[in-house]
Design an enzyme around this catalytic site. Structure first.
Site: not given
Length: 481
Positions: A178-179, A241
């Site tokens: 999950d950047h 996110h």
């Protein structure tokens, strides 16, 4: 860092060019790479070795945060080899196994293998199974798997995918990217309060009125309509996110935590997240879809006019919700989350609003509630909103104080995440318990969307979103910041 083989599925794809190659290059510049590294890029296109190196070089020139240094570029590229590969053909895996082993022998690399699946979601399961069936994951060293979102499309598919992956990889070997968790300011949330007594004094259950988390985008659906028109904002941004930002914000601890304790606390937060009951969804959730509007004096088409979007699509491009975490610390404090496309500003931020208990008869005309502002994107900063008196009219007006680091020296999210994955550090990756509990919270809302049990509010491109989202906060006496 152990010497290793890095197998990149989707080596000619957009993510590899924009994020992965620049991240690896900047890690190389900083000396954060193994002494001996074999990167095997896989793709269906019949590239030569020279073609592949040119693609990498072009990606660095376009997307690296550092200028390319020609004096060390050849040394960096020497680690990369291209292998023509079809993920649905068994002979490709047999050839890949031999190719990996040949490079390991040539470079004296032990059988430590990191597999990065930058591929369409439907390919994750068959690739993992084929790697196992062809003995590529049967190593004398360690093996790790990096997978991109989306991890499933609902609770059932996520559980199925996890069950299949764990036939080949142990949970501690699976790194779900999950950047947002790679962003430096998000990682700083875990340690923001502890070394700052001034913030620790503010971060009090008795003083916090509400928490607002925003991830707004100015772009539209672009070229992603094929995926996005089936996913919507809820799958694209919320389940992963935004709920990760909720977990990271809600971490409350007086002492430094171990990675395992962080994992356990995040799981506990999700377990305490109050479920949205079917009959209550319309009271706590707002969905929207952008319509034609104007941005920077340019006309913008509505979502339904975008290429690749179904003519009568009921897909959401905006999502807002009110959440409650029913644990001792956050009980009774609302969390508001929102995300959307084609909004007025691009910003990812967390706002802590404090209770405004100043009485008007205390000579405090104009005083507003104090805010702690944590900006994640596009700028990284921590700020405060306080009240200062304007001597010209004897009223208080809000004043802002901001603190930020040297942004030019900040690593990109993928640099942090790839470095952690190569080291085997999983703290800032999504563990299965978090993923499952996130889908569990989202699932009733997905079903309400699919049954048209919730209105789809229109909002103009270039606006702040649907009016219904503002009313969601107005009901509690608040407004979006």
């Amino acid at each position: 860092m152990d010497d290793m083989t890095f197998v990149l599925f989707g080596a000619s794809g957009d993510l590899a060019k924009r994020k992965i190659y620049p991240a690896l290059y900047n890690l190389y510049i900083e000396g954060k790479m193994p002494n001996s590294l074999s990167v095997v890029g896989l793709g269906r296109r019949p590239y030569t070795q020279e073609d592949f190196h040119n693609i990498i070089k072009e990606s660095l020139e376009s997307f690296s945060r550092r200028d390319v240094d020609e004096s060390n570029l050849d040394e960096f590229l020497a680690s990369f080899r291209y292998f023509i590969f079809d993920a649905m053909k068994n002979e490709s895996y047999q050839g890949l196994k031999a190719f990996i082993e040949e490079r390991e022998s040539e470079l004296s690399i032990p059988e430590n293998r990191l597999f990065y699946l930058s591929v369409a979601p439907k390919l994750i399961e068959p690739i993992a199974a084929s790697l196992h069936e062809n003995g590529i994951t049967d190593t004398s060293g360690w093996k790790r798997l990096i997978v991109e979102k989306p991890f499933g499309s609902d609770l059932h598919s996520a559980r199925h995918l996890n069950a299949e992956l764990t036939k080949v990889f142990q949970e501690e070997e699976i790194f779900r990217i999950d950047h947002y968790l790679g962003k430096p300011m998000v990682q700083n949330l875990e340690s923001l309060i502890r070394p700052n007594p001034i913030l620790k004094a503010l971060w009090s259950h008795e003083q916090i009125a509400n928490v607002q988390i925003t991830a707004s985008e100015t772009v539209g659906v672009g070229t992603r309509a094929g995926y996005y028109d089936k996913a919507g904002a809820i799958r694209d941004m919320v389940q992963n996110h935004l709920l990760q930002l909720v977990m990271m914000t809600a971490l409350h601890h007086p002492a430094k935590l171990t990675p395992k304790q962080i994992e356990e606390k995040k799981k506990a937060i999700m377990e305490s997240l109050r479920p949205v009951e079917e009959e209550e969804i319309s009271k706590h959730v707002v969905r929207g879809q952008y319509e034609a509007g104007e941005m920077n004096a340019e006309p913008i088409p509505g979502y339904l006019e975008e290429d690749g979007v179904e003519e009568n699509s009921n897909n959401d491009t905006y999502f807002a919700a009110r959440l409650y975490i029913d644990n001792d610390y956050w009980k009774g404090i609302p969390f508001y989350i929102r995300t959307g496309k084609r909004l007025e500003k691009k910003s990812t931020r967390i706002i802590i609003e404090f209770k405004n208990e100043v009485d008007a008869d205390e000579d405090a005309a104009g005083a507003v509630s104090n805010l702690l502002m944590i900006e994640i994107n596009p700028n990284e900063s921590v700020g405060l909103r306080i009240n200062l008196k304007d001597d010209s009219n004897e009223k208080f007006e809000p004043a802002y104080i901001n603190f930020s680091k040297n942004l030019d020296a900040q690593p990109e999210a993928y640099e942090n995440l790839l470095n952690d994955a190569m080291l085997g550090h999983s703290t800032y990756f999504a563990h299965w318990s978090e993923v499952e509990l996130s889908w569990k919270w989202v699932q009733p809302i997905l079903e309400a969307f699919e049954n048209d049990a919730l209105p789809l509010h229109g909002y103009q491109a270039g606006s702040e979103g649907p009016e219904a989202a503002e009313k969601l906060l107005n009901e509690d006496g608040y407004t979006w910041w």
